[in-house]
Design an enzyme around this catalytic site. Structure first.
Site, mmCIF file in Angstrom:
data_model
loop_
_atom_site.group_PDB
_atom_site.id
_atom_site.type_symbol
_atom_site.label_atom_id
_atom_site.label_comp_id
_atom_site.label_asym_id
_atom_site.label_seq_id
_atom_site.Cartn_x
_atom_site.Cartn_y
_atom_site.Cartn_z
ATOM 1 N N ASP A 1 0.849 -1.197 0.000
ATOM 2 C CA ASP A 1 0.000 0.000 0.000
ATOM 3 C C ASP A 1 0.890 1.255 0.000
ATOM 4 O OD1 ASP A 1 -2.263 1.815 0.509
ATOM 5 O OD2 ASP A 1 -3.352 0.002 1.014
ATOM 6 N N HIS B 1 2.030 1.801 -3.204
ATOM 7 C CA HIS B 1 1.174 2.811 -3.820
ATOM 8 C C HIS B 1 1.792 4.206 -3.824
ATOM 9 C CE1 HIS B 1 -2.611 0.107 -3.087
ATOM 10 N NE2 HIS B 1 -1.696 -0.455 -3.831
#
Ligand SMILES: *[C@@H]1O[C@H](CO)[C@@H](O)[C@H](O)[C@H]1NC(C)=O
Ligand SMILES: *[C@@H]1O[C@H](CO)[C@@H](O)[C@H](O)[C@H]1NC(C)=O
Ligand SMILES: *[C@@H]1O[C@H](CO)[C@@H](O)[C@H](O)[C@H]1NC(C)=O
Ligand SMILES: *[C@@H]1O[C@H](CO)[C@@H](O)[C@H](O)[C@H]1NC(C)=O
Length: 383
Positions: A209, A232
């Site tokens: 993430d 991310h």
């Protein structure tokens, strides 16, 4: 006179050297949970600086929650590996596996690893797409700490976010490494909120993430010499969900490399939500992108899983954002995406020497409700 000098010297050498508390003395046969807490109590009560030593080898530890205020600086040096229980339910309802709160001059150091053993948790971690989910424990919660440092340590396979920094002032991560697989759900690296003067330096962060994310009230944050990926990317936000959010201001991201991440550098705010905070003085400089899906992105219509309406524009004001010397490769032709709010358009956005390639050709930029100032080489905007 000589005696006085001697006394002075003695005093100096005593204050310079910290008292060492090896947790072994509290018994560490099966599990170090109790020993950790007892060592903390002793260290925190010490009137001179102290260091808790957790030696090499593999140790098991359940959730711990320790706090100050302490009488002097406290350091925890970890040279071994500390493992969380594999069973996510064994941590009960601990918000974090390791929670450290209300300390001035706290240091976490050593070449050790904190292994959250999160694999069993990732499958039912809470996400909008999951119904029967549990909010699993984060590896670390650093709450209300001042003048503190985390250095050399590795955080691995957290069950949820790796680190949450909340209400801290002057907090530095140096040579701090985070690793979790690309496919692990919600394993964000470092999330910062309501904190001032936070630095993330010389670190490698690989997760499933966000690499580093800044929540509301993040002020004077520097992220420098950091490698992100997979994951991310570096994000400001998401913001705007709640009315009481504090501004995010003064962020410098410099000399970072994003490798194979979904986003490179991003600011995201929710549409159709009441929050009207501001994001200002955000600077991304000397960033290398290697096969990044969305290298440069402002998204004021952030609405994952299409669970919100984009009808009402975001109320979050974004101003003074610079993207300078951004190079490398994009996985899409639209390498720069600046979608600002119709009701509060972005101001003072600058693209300066943004040179990215998609399949060997220059990328294009999409700009909505923003007129970026372009200097040097940068893609021109179309809407
Ligand atoms: C940290 O600093 C803040 C602001 O100066 C202060 O209010 C707080 O008491 C300090 N906390 C500790 C644990 O020293
Ligand atoms: C910030 O914290 C570090 C580590 O404790 C300390 O050495 C430094 O003096 C602090 N900086 C300020 C401005 O207080
Ligand atoms: C944050 O940075 C701004 C601008 O550089 C500076 O004026 C301010 O004093 C800093 N605040 C803190 C708490 O470090
Ligand atoms: C940039 O960051 C890398 C680590 O990713 C480091 O090796 C290099 O020295 C840094 N460059 C500068 C100018 O600080």
């Amino acid at each position: 006179m000589v005696a006085n000098v001697l006394l002075l010297l003695l005093t100096f050498s005593c204050t310079a050297q910290s008292k060492v508390i090896d947790i072994k003395k509290f018994g560490i046969n099966k599990d170090i949970t109790q020993a950790f807490t007892k060592a903390w109590e002793e260290a925190c009560a010490s009137t001179s600086a102290s260091k808790i030593l957790i030696s090499s080898g593999t140790h098991k530890m359940n959730a711990v929650k320790v706090k100050g205020p302490c009488k002097a600086a406290v350091e925890i040096q970890v040279d071994g590996t500390i493992q969380a229980p594999k069973d996510p339910y064994a941590l009960k309802d601990a918000y974090e596996w390791i929670k450290i709160e209300y300390v001035n001059y706290f240091t976490l150091s050593g070449k050790g690893t904190f292994d959250g053993q999160g694999a069993l948790a990732w499958n039912n971690n809470c996400r909008a797409t999951h119904q029967n989910c549990k909010r699993h424990s984060l590896n670390f919660g650093f709450n209300f700490l001042n003048n503190s440092i985390v250095r050399d340590i590795t955080s691995k396979d957290s069950k949820n976010f790796h680190v949450h920094v909340l209400g801290c002032n002057n907090f530095t991560f140096d040579n701090f490494h985070i690793s979790a697989p690309k496919t692990s759900i919600n394993t964000d690296g470092i999330h910062i909120g309501r904190s001032t003067d936070v630095k993330v330096l010389n670190s490698n962060i690989a997760t499933g993430d966000d690499c580093v994310s800044l929540g509301d009230g993040s002020r004077n944050v520097t992220i420098k010499n950091v490698n992100c990926g997979p994951g991310h990317g570096i994000s400001v936000g998401s913001l705007g969900k709640f009315t009481e959010e504090e501004p995010v201001e003064n962020l410098l991201v410099k000399n970072c490399t994003m490798t194979g991440t979904d986003n490179g550098v991003r600011i995201k705010t929710w549409p159709s939500t009441p929050g009207a905070t501001t994001v200002s003085d955000i600077h991304f400089e000397d960033i290398t992108m290697v096969n990044v899906l969305h290298p440069v992105i402002i998204d004021q219509e952030y609405c994952p899983w299409n669970r919100c309406s984009k009808k009402i524009p975001s109320k979050v004001k974004i101003r003074k954002v610079t993207f300078k010397n951004i190079r490398g490769t994009s996985e899409r032709k639209e390498g720069v995406t600046l979608i600002c709010s119709k009701s509060v358009p972005c101001e003072g956005v600058e693209l300066s020497d943004v040179s990215l390639a998609y399949n060997g050709a220059p990328i294009v930029a999409k700009c909505v409700n923003v007129k970026p100032k372009i200097t040097g080489k940068a893609p021109t905007c179309s809407s």
